[in-house]
Design a protein around this motif. Structure first.
Motif, PDB file in Angstrom:
ATOM      1  N   HIS A 141      39.481  41.118  43.885  1.00  0.00           N
ATOM      2  CA  HIS A 141      38.587  40.568  44.895  1.00  0.00           C
ATOM      3  C   HIS A 141      37.926  39.297  44.386  1.00  0.00           C
ATOM      4  CE1 HIS A 141      38.349  43.617  48.130  1.00  0.00           C
ATOM      5  NE2 HIS A 141      38.858  44.389  47.201  1.00  0.00           N
ATOM      6  N   GLU A 142      37.518  39.347  43.143  1.00  0.00           N
ATOM      7  CA  GLU A 142      36.820  38.186  42.590  1.00  0.00           C
ATOM      8  C   GLU A 142      37.718  36.952  42.584  1.00  0.00           C
ATOM      9  OE1 GLU A 142      33.543  40.306  39.687  1.00  0.00           O
ATOM     10  OE2 GLU A 142      35.548  40.012  38.880  1.00  0.00           O
ATOM     11  N   VAL A 143      38.940  37.150  42.175  1.00  0.00           N
ATOM     12  CA  VAL A 143      39.868  36.018  42.112  1.00  0.00           C
ATOM     13  C   VAL A 143      40.174  35.490  43.512  1.00  0.00           C
ATOM     14  CG1 VAL A 143      42.249  35.371  41.558  1.00  0.00           C
ATOM     15  CG2 VAL A 143      40.895  36.690  39.920  1.00  0.00           C
ATOM     16  N   ARG A 144      40.476  36.405  44.434  1.00  0.00           N
ATOM     17  CA  ARG A 144      40.794  35.948  45.788  1.00  0.00           C
ATOM     18  C   ARG A 144      39.599  35.269  46.431  1.00  0.00           C
ATOM     19  NH1 ARG A 144      43.720  40.928  45.613  1.00  0.00           N
ATOM     20  NH2 ARG A 144      41.882  42.036  46.354  1.00  0.00           N
ATOM     21  N   SER A 145      38.423  35.817  46.184  1.00  0.00           N
ATOM     22  CA  SER A 145      37.218  35.209  46.734  1.00  0.00           C
ATOM     23  C   SER A 145      37.008  33.819  46.153  1.00  0.00           C
ATOM     24  CB  SER A 145      36.014  36.102  46.440  1.00  0.00           C
ATOM     25  OG  SER A 145      34.821  35.463  46.810  1.00  0.00           O
ATOM     26  N   ALA A 146      37.184  33.696  44.846  1.00  0.00           N
ATOM     27  CA  ALA A 146      37.006  32.394  44.203  1.00  0.00           C
ATOM     28  C   ALA A 146      37.948  31.365  44.825  1.00  0.00           C
ATOM     29  CB  ALA A 146      37.258  32.509  42.706  1.00  0.00           C
ATOM     30  N   ILE A 147      39.172  31.762  45.084  1.00  0.00           N
ATOM     31  CA  ILE A 147      40.148  30.843  45.671  1.00  0.00           C
ATOM     32  C   ILE A 147      39.721  30.427  47.075  1.00  0.00           C
ATOM     33  CG2 ILE A 147      42.514  30.637  46.529  1.00  0.00           C
ATOM     34  CD1 ILE A 147      43.368  32.433  44.173  1.00  0.00           C
TER      35      ILE A 147
END
Lengths: 341, 341
Positions: free
Chosen positions: B305-311
């Motif tokens: 989630h963190e990675v997708r959100s950051a993107i």
DNA sequence: AAATTTTTGATTTACGTACATCAAAAATGG
DNA sequence: CCATTTTTGATGTACGTAAATCAAAAATTT
């Protein structure tokens, strides 16, 4: 650079028009040629640029959300989240229609579903009432090639493409463990307040709750379920009555909506009775009760996430695209007073 | 139908070229004309079709992820999630580069950040080490109009656009309440196992944990923190030693990574000692420990989630678009053995 | 008022795909 | 082998925006 349709044409040794016929399954292509093109697609790893395709098609995704009427906080929040989504409709190329249907009214739900058949619709999301007639209506839509997503409440054995909601058995089990552990070995009675045992999610929560209680907390005795019909006044009187009649109650699990009444009843006996309470759905009321200590934990499903997930899934299914399963798993939120958003 | 650039032109009484000049802040437009066009944009409610614009520009978003090296499960998982994201790069028009930097090495991190200045980059996501030099380097990037998102660990008082991670103070507080409540009024000692007090997220977790312990659970005494440096063997020996030296320990909070050692130490004393344990990060090991009862609760942040959100956030910022705040809030997951994914 | 500069308009091409049309080629039937 | 049908190719337009060019008009300076 990403390969384009031109690259397919070159690789397969055919014209652009033929590639287009294959890609959009238009007639007039021999089997051998079709296979040649499909092989080329695989070989060069072509992926359709959905944005460009949507632009060319002038595509919009007409989506329908079928939600129950009723004024409990959760459904109100859900409708409001769908409404929020309509505000983003422009940029997301969606066209969202909200259809309201009386809660637990199976024929009305079936009628609403059947009314959508044959219409030009990219997807349907519904809060399912778990009945065979509803399942049949959903299956009719699915066989009509319309993506169907159940929201919040799932539909047993139906052909729906996806369920955007939490695992309610797990939720019930979690509630039981929290309550059991918070009570730290004390012995006593536990009362459960539900909305209605006719709803699948409530039944499942109770099922999970009872299972863990029986397995792991033999010192806690489960009293018969109180059915509050998600009505604050009714819930209040049921709980008050139960508490005054039974001094052994030390824990309460409220697995439905309409917790206003429960909270009022708890506040009325507050200083004398020491109760451990776990409830569902984070609303203005449950939040305040968590902060002031009336309630010990709130289990929640994020309606906003559910709606956005449902939209993403319906669009993906409409395009025949894959979904990121992990992203679309709706999680059970556990709120203590320390991790409130 | 959504208004297009043509509609702006018509409404403002100017040509398409002028509208384009205003929209893309190209020179050669008088102030009065510019304002006329901007008024028209507001009036008809024009919203740029980002998909079409990206298509026309042939735009890709070059993104950089700066992650620490090190072989603990969490960072491994994080890198793997970034890698997953690179596989979706094609359809998402992203071009993700991963830069690895030794953990806690401030000069190396600063160098990595400064190396990006002036490069054509749509966004930078970094696992921040909380140091003034890092903050300064981040601020340099931000003032160079590059969107910066901190990942997992935030950066005090920096100008970063967004933080994609959990609230670690809240996490620590939640751990304390869980542990305290699970212990159900028993009195005894609590030991805390951390990675390093040099990392901001660990400090914050401890801070939140200590606060709630002091406020609400006076019967529980906090022992000095054990610093395991996220190294399994070291953690194991520290915990074993502590447990054998102090028979009053009844609870453990592990707020860092590298829980393999902790779990091994716990299993060694398993049948005799009754311990309540709360740990961070759901990994293969902590999951198994939760299932077999060695651990009572796992707090987790979902790296995917963190990675997708950051993107999503970096792309939005690069386009000057709004983010759905609620969607990008990273939640603290609480896992009991009943709600494991 | 003429010369110069700045601003604006008109037009074209491109991005990757969809979709339609018409002509040409190939396959099929008799 | 011819007539017919099926398959394929060539080509153009469209979607909404970006970006470039060149000419025309307006504003500014001299």
């Amino acid at each position: 650079m990403r390969p384009t349709v031109h690259d397919i044409a070159a690789a397969a040794g055919v014209s652009l028009a033929t590639v287009d016929r294959v890609l959009n399954q238009r007639p007039g292509v021999r089997m051998v040629t079709r296979e040649k093109v499909e092989a080329a697609i695989r070989e060069i790893g072509y992926i359709r640029d959905v944005a460009a395709a949507n632009l060319a098609k002038g595509r919009v995704y007409p989506l329908v959300f079928i939600v129950p009427t009723g004024d409990n906080s959760f459904m109100h929040g859900l409708r409001s989240e769908v409404h929020q989504a309509t505000l983003r409709a422009g940029i997301e190329r969606t066209e969202i229609r909200i259809v309201e249907v009386p809660a637990f009214d199976v024929p009305a739900l079936v009628a609403a579903l059947d009314a959508l058949r044959g219409q030009d619709i990219s997807g349907v999301a519904l809060v399912a009432t778990d009945a065979p007639e509803v399942r049949a209506a959903v299956d009719r839509l699915v066989s009509g090639r319309i993506p169907v997503v159940t929201l919040v409440s799932d539909l047993t054995d139906s052909a729906r493409h996806h369920y955007a909601g939490i695992d309610n058995i797990a939720a019930g089990r979690t509630a039981a463990r929290l309550l059991g552990r918070f009570l730290g070995g004390r012995k006593g009675d536990i009362t459960v307040l539900a909305g209605s045992m006719l709803v699948r999610d409530h039944r499942e929560r109770l099922q999970g709750f009872s299972a863990v209680m029986a397995e792991e907390f033999p010192g806690l005795r489960l009293l018969p379920v109180l059915e509050g019909r998600d009505d604050p006044e009714r819930a209040r009187s049921l709980v008050s009555k139960a508490l005054s009649e039974n001094r052994d109650i030390i824990g309460i699990y409220s697995l439905g909506a309409g917790n206003r009444g429960l909270i009022a009843a708890l506040k009325a006996v507050r200083p004398e009775r020491e109760l451990t309470v776990v409830v569902h759905e984070l609303t203005r009321h449950t939040r305040a009760a968590l902060v002031d200590g009336t309630v010990d934990a709130v289990l929640n499903q994020d309606a906003g996430h559910e709606v956005r997930s449902a939209i993403r899934v319906m669009k993906a299914k409409a395009d025949g695209q894959a979904v990121i399963a992990d992203q679309e798993r709706i999680r059970l939120d556990i709120f203590l007073k320390d991790n409130l958003p």
